[in-house]
Scaffold this motif. Structure first.
Motif, PDB file in Angstrom:
ATOM      1  N   THR A 249      48.570 -34.014  70.523  1.00 37.84           N
ATOM      2  CA  THR A 249      48.454 -34.167  71.976  1.00 37.84           C
ATOM      3  C   THR A 249      47.413 -35.193  72.412  1.00 37.84           C
ATOM      4  O   THR A 249      47.495 -35.705  73.526  1.00 37.84           O
ATOM      5  CB  THR A 249      48.078 -32.834  72.653  1.00 37.84           C
ATOM      6  OG1 THR A 249      46.740 -32.466  72.247  1.00 37.84           O
ATOM      7  CG2 THR A 249      49.045 -31.724  72.279  1.00 37.84           C
ATOM      8  N   GLY A 250      46.434 -35.457  71.557  1.00 35.34           N
ATOM      9  CA  GLY A 250      45.334 -36.329  71.950  1.00 35.34           C
ATOM     10  C   GLY A 250      44.204 -35.588  72.621  1.00 35.34           C
ATOM     11  O   GLY A 250      43.175 -36.180  72.971  1.00 35.34           O
ATOM     12  N   PHE A 251      44.356 -34.269  72.817  1.00 36.41           N
ATOM     13  CA  PHE A 251      43.348 -33.455  73.481  1.00 36.41           C
ATOM     14  C   PHE A 251      43.014 -32.216  72.658  1.00 36.41           C
ATOM     15  O   PHE A 251      43.841 -31.754  71.863  1.00 36.41           O
ATOM     16  CB  PHE A 251      43.857 -32.951  74.846  1.00 36.41           C
ATOM     17  CG  PHE A 251      44.180 -34.017  75.828  1.00 36.41           C
ATOM     18  CD1 PHE A 251      43.204 -34.886  76.277  1.00 36.41           C
ATOM     19  CD2 PHE A 251      45.467 -34.150  76.326  1.00 36.41           C
ATOM     20  CE1 PHE A 251      43.503 -35.872  77.198  1.00 36.41           C
ATOM     21  CE2 PHE A 251      45.779 -35.124  77.245  1.00 36.41           C
ATOM     22  CZ  PHE A 251      44.787 -36.004  77.682  1.00 36.41           C
ATOM     23  N   THR A 252      41.849 -31.668  72.885  1.00 41.83           N
ATOM     24  CA  THR A 252      41.575 -30.323  72.397  1.00 41.83           C
ATOM     25  C   THR A 252      42.356 -29.361  73.297  1.00 41.83           C
ATOM     26  O   THR A 252      42.773 -29.727  74.407  1.00 41.83           O
ATOM     27  CB  THR A 252      40.076 -29.988  72.495  1.00 41.83           C
ATOM     28  OG1 THR A 252      39.689 -30.006  73.884  1.00 41.83           O
ATOM     29  CG2 THR A 252      39.233 -30.985  71.706  1.00 41.83           C
ATOM     30  N   PRO A 253      42.565 -28.122  72.874  1.00 41.36           N
ATOM     31  CA  PRO A 253      43.271 -27.159  73.739  1.00 41.36           C
ATOM     32  C   PRO A 253      42.633 -27.001  75.118  1.00 41.36           C
ATOM     33  O   PRO A 253      43.339 -26.937  76.132  1.00 41.36           O
ATOM     34  CB  PRO A 253      43.209 -25.861  72.934  1.00 41.36           C
ATOM     35  CG  PRO A 253      43.144 -26.314  71.509  1.00 41.36           C
ATOM     36  CD  PRO A 253      42.305 -27.556  71.529  1.00 41.36           C
ATOM     37  N   ASN A 254      41.307 -26.979  75.174  1.00 45.95           N
ATOM     38  CA  ASN A 254      40.635 -26.819  76.463  1.00 45.95           C
ATOM     39  C   ASN A 254      40.869 -28.021  77.369  1.00 45.95           C
ATOM     40  O   ASN A 254      41.139 -27.871  78.567  1.00 45.95           O
ATOM     41  CB  ASN A 254      39.130 -26.608  76.261  1.00 45.95           C
ATOM     42  CG  ASN A 254      38.810 -25.222  75.730  1.00 45.95           C
ATOM     43  OD1 ASN A 254      39.566 -24.282  75.959  1.00 45.95           O
ATOM     44  ND2 ASN A 254      37.697 -25.086  75.020  1.00 45.95           N
ATOM     45  N   LYS A 255      40.784 -29.238  76.820  1.00 47.19           N
ATOM     46  CA  LYS A 255      41.023 -30.450  77.611  1.00 47.19           C
ATOM     47  C   LYS A 255      42.471 -30.513  78.090  1.00 47.19           C
ATOM     48  O   LYS A 255      42.748 -30.965  79.195  1.00 47.19           O
ATOM     49  CB  LYS A 255      40.690 -31.689  76.779  1.00 47.19           C
ATOM     50  CG  LYS A 255      39.199 -31.945  76.596  1.00 47.19           C
ATOM     51  CD  LYS A 255      38.553 -32.368  77.901  1.00 47.19           C
ATOM     52  CE  LYS A 255      37.089 -32.706  77.699  1.00 47.19           C
ATOM     53  NZ  LYS A 255      36.418 -33.040  78.995  1.00 47.19           N
ATOM     54  N   TYR A 256      43.374 -30.080  77.236  1.00 45.84           N
ATOM     55  CA  TYR A 256      44.785 -30.064  77.625  1.00 45.84           C
ATOM     56  C   TYR A 256      44.982 -29.194  78.867  1.00 45.84           C
ATOM     57  O   TYR A 256      45.685 -29.571  79.815  1.00 45.84           O
ATOM     58  CB  TYR A 256      45.647 -29.540  76.478  1.00 45.84           C
ATOM     59  CG  TYR A 256      47.035 -29.117  76.904  1.00 45.84           C
ATOM     60  CD1 TYR A 256      48.031 -30.061  77.129  1.00 45.84           C
ATOM     61  CD2 TYR A 256      47.337 -27.772  77.111  1.00 45.84           C
ATOM     62  CE1 TYR A 256      49.292 -29.678  77.550  1.00 45.84           C
ATOM     63  CE2 TYR A 256      48.594 -27.378  77.529  1.00 45.84           C
ATOM     64  CZ  TYR A 256      49.570 -28.339  77.744  1.00 45.84           C
ATOM     65  OH  TYR A 256      50.816 -27.953  78.169  1.00 45.84           O
ATOM     66  N   GLN A 257      44.392 -28.027  78.886  1.00 43.26           N
ATOM     67  CA  GLN A 257      44.548 -27.129  80.025  1.00 43.26           C
ATOM     68  C   GLN A 257      43.918 -27.709  81.293  1.00 43.26           C
ATOM     69  O   GLN A 257      44.403 -27.490  82.392  1.00 43.26           O
ATOM     70  CB  GLN A 257      43.926 -25.769  79.708  1.00 43.26           C
ATOM     71  CG  GLN A 257      44.714 -24.979  78.668  1.00 43.26           C
ATOM     72  CD  GLN A 257      44.107 -23.617  78.400  1.00 43.26           C
ATOM     73  OE1 GLN A 257      42.933 -23.499  78.057  1.00 43.26           O
ATOM     74  NE2 GLN A 257      44.909 -22.579  78.569  1.00 43.26           N
ATOM     75  N   GLN A 258      42.854 -28.484  81.123  1.00 41.16           N
ATOM     76  CA  GLN A 258      42.145 -29.051  82.269  1.00 41.16           C
ATOM     77  C   GLN A 258      42.837 -30.292  82.837  1.00 41.16           C
ATOM     78  O   GLN A 258      42.786 -30.538  84.041  1.00 41.16           O
ATOM     79  CB  GLN A 258      40.714 -29.432  81.872  1.00 41.16           C
ATOM     80  CG  GLN A 258      39.819 -28.260  81.522  1.00 41.16           C
ATOM     81  CD  GLN A 258      38.520 -28.709  80.865  1.00 41.16           C
ATOM     82  OE1 GLN A 258      38.204 -29.901  80.815  1.00 41.16           O
ATOM     83  NE2 GLN A 258      37.762 -27.761  80.338  1.00 41.16           N
ATOM     84  N   ARG A 259      43.523 -31.080  81.972  1.00 42.73           N
ATOM     85  CA  ARG A 259      43.952 -32.422  82.370  1.00 42.73           C
ATOM     86  C   ARG A 259      45.462 -32.623  82.449  1.00 42.73           C
ATOM     87  O   ARG A 259      45.925 -33.733  82.646  1.00 42.73           O
ATOM     88  CB  ARG A 259      43.363 -33.466  81.403  1.00 42.73           C
ATOM     89  CG  ARG A 259      41.849 -33.580  81.477  1.00 42.73           C
ATOM     90  CD  ARG A 259      41.360 -34.770  80.684  1.00 42.73           C
ATOM     91  NE  ARG A 259      41.991 -36.014  81.111  1.00 42.73           N
ATOM     92  CZ  ARG A 259      41.808 -37.178  80.499  1.00 42.73           C
ATOM     93  NH1 ARG A 259      41.040 -37.242  79.429  1.00 42.73           N
ATOM     94  NH2 ARG A 259      42.411 -38.275  80.939  1.00 42.73           N
ATOM     95  N   SER A 260      46.237 -31.576  82.308  1.00 36.89           N
ATOM     96  CA  SER A 260      47.685 -31.771  82.347  1.00 36.89           C
ATOM     97  C   SER A 260      48.348 -30.814  83.328  1.00 36.89           C
ATOM     98  O   SER A 260      47.883 -29.701  83.555  1.00 36.89           O
ATOM     99  CB  SER A 260      48.288 -31.584  80.956  1.00 36.89           C
ATOM    100  OG  SER A 260      48.205 -30.238  80.556  1.00 36.89           O
ATOM    101  N   SER A 261      49.440 -31.299  83.917  1.00 40.31           N
ATOM    102  CA  SER A 261      50.297 -30.491  84.783  1.00 40.31           C
ATOM    103  C   SER A 261      51.711 -30.640  84.247  1.00 40.31           C
ATOM    104  O   SER A 261      52.323 -31.698  84.376  1.00 40.31           O
ATOM    105  CB  SER A 261      50.209 -30.996  86.225  1.00 40.31           C
ATOM    106  OG  SER A 261      51.109 -30.299  87.056  1.00 40.31           O
ATOM    107  N   GLU A 262      52.242 -29.594  83.630  1.00 42.07           N
ATOM    108  CA  GLU A 262      53.467 -29.712  82.854  1.00 42.07           C
ATOM    109  C   GLU A 262      54.672 -29.136  83.595  1.00 42.07           C
ATOM    110  O   GLU A 262      54.914 -27.941  83.581  1.00 42.07           O
ATOM    111  CB  GLU A 262      53.302 -29.026  81.500  1.00 42.07           C
ATOM    112  CG  GLU A 262      54.387 -29.386  80.515  1.00 42.07           C
ATOM    113  CD  GLU A 262      54.105 -28.835  79.128  1.00 42.07           C
ATOM    114  OE1 GLU A 262      54.442 -29.503  78.152  1.00 42.07           O
ATOM    115  OE2 GLU A 262      53.542 -27.728  79.031  1.00 42.07           O
ATOM    116  N   LEU A 263      55.420 -30.021  84.262  1.00 44.05           N
ATOM    117  CA  LEU A 263      56.690 -29.622  84.845  1.00 44.05           C
ATOM    118  C   LEU A 263      57.788 -29.671  83.799  1.00 44.05           C
ATOM    119  O   LEU A 263      58.540 -28.725  83.610  1.00 44.05           O
ATOM    120  CB  LEU A 263      57.059 -30.557  86.004  1.00 44.05           C
ATOM    121  CG  LEU A 263      56.414 -30.295  87.369  1.00 44.05           C
ATOM    122  CD1 LEU A 263      56.840 -31.357  88.356  1.00 44.05           C
ATOM    123  CD2 LEU A 263      56.780 -28.908  87.885  1.00 44.05           C
TER     124      LEU A 263
END
Length: 272
Positions: A249-263
């Protein structure tokens, strides 16, 4: 943005997981950045905008394209307003639907308008543009995919659907030895068939399936702490899970939750 997920008609269900549409609101003025993740499946995308072009990193994308397996994360840049229709295939579809060696499309894409013209197939960008509505565009894509299946699919000729089902069902944790015994194949023969039909090695596909199982758990908040996800998906420990997650993903799990909006699944819009 408005997203819709549509199940395929029965005659396509051995090859297509689902169709999807995504349309931005007319008032949007800011270009979008999406990130793609490794998900174990190829796909087809038709994108339409009168406000500019779509790019994957620095590469301009064709209006309609077929993409292969993704083994690494990448960025897609879109205009502010657009309409997109996608087809999410099963992992073996590049071979069973299009007659392609899947390894030749791994981490890249193919201009489908050019391919359809070359094969005199019933699909073109102009027909999709002229059709206007999502419903008509989905009908055109359905007819095209059925045409391709009739041309290339040989039911029962491939061991891949069984192998893929077993790997996904085990969340990537089935031993290779077990699969070889079930399929009665040598490791070398299985590796070759899998590479040509799916586009990557069985080992890498299994790693992506395990990552996807952990991503699903993260999306659904089905955990108390990250070590729960690592344990339930048979990672050696939490650090191994975080390393694998960041690889895809290019992110840690925490960063993924903070920086993505998954439609759209595995195609999140990035928040900056």
């Amino acid at each position: 943005m408005e997203y819709q997920k549509i199940l395929p008609p029965p005659q396509l269900r051995n090859h297509v997981r689902y169709f999807w549409t995504l349309e931005s609101h007319a008032a949007e003025i800011t270009p979008k950045t999406f990130k793609t993740f490794a998900d174990g499946s190829p796909g087809l995308i038709y994108q339409q905008s009168d406000k500019g072009c779509f790019y994957q990193e620095e590469k301009k994308l064709p209006p309609i394209f077929l993409y292969g397996q993704t083994t690494k994360h990448t960025n897609i840049y879109s205009p502010a307003t657009f309409r997109t229709v996608g087809v999410y295939f099963y992992p073996h579809a590049l071979q069973s639907v299009f007659g392609l060696n899947a390894s030749e499309l791994t981490d890249t894409c193919l201009d489908l308008d050019a391919l359809a013209r070359e094969e005199r197939a019933p699909l073109s960008e102009q027909r999709l543009v002229d059709s206007g509505s999502f419903g008509t565009q989905l009908d055109l894509l359905t007819n095209y995919i059925q045409h391709q299946i009739n041309k290339y699919d040989k039911p029962g000729a491939s061991v891949l659907p069984h192998a893929i089902s077993r790997i996904i069902g085990s969340k990537g944790n089935i031993p290779l030895k077990t699969l070889l015994q079930e399929l009665q194949l040598t490791e070398r023969s299985f590796e070759r068939k899998f590479q040509q039909g799916v586009g990557m090695s069985p080992k890498l596909f299994a790693r992506i399936c395990r990552f996807q199982a952990s991503l699903s758990q993260l999306r659904n908040n089905a955990f108390n702490k990250l070590s729960d996800i690592a344990f339930e998906n048979e990672y050696a420990d939490q650090s191994h899970f975080i390393r694998a997650f960041k690889e895809f993903t290019g992110f840690t799990p925490n960063k993924y939750q903070q920086r993505s909006s998954e439609l759209v699944e595995n195609f999140p819009e990035m928040i900056f």
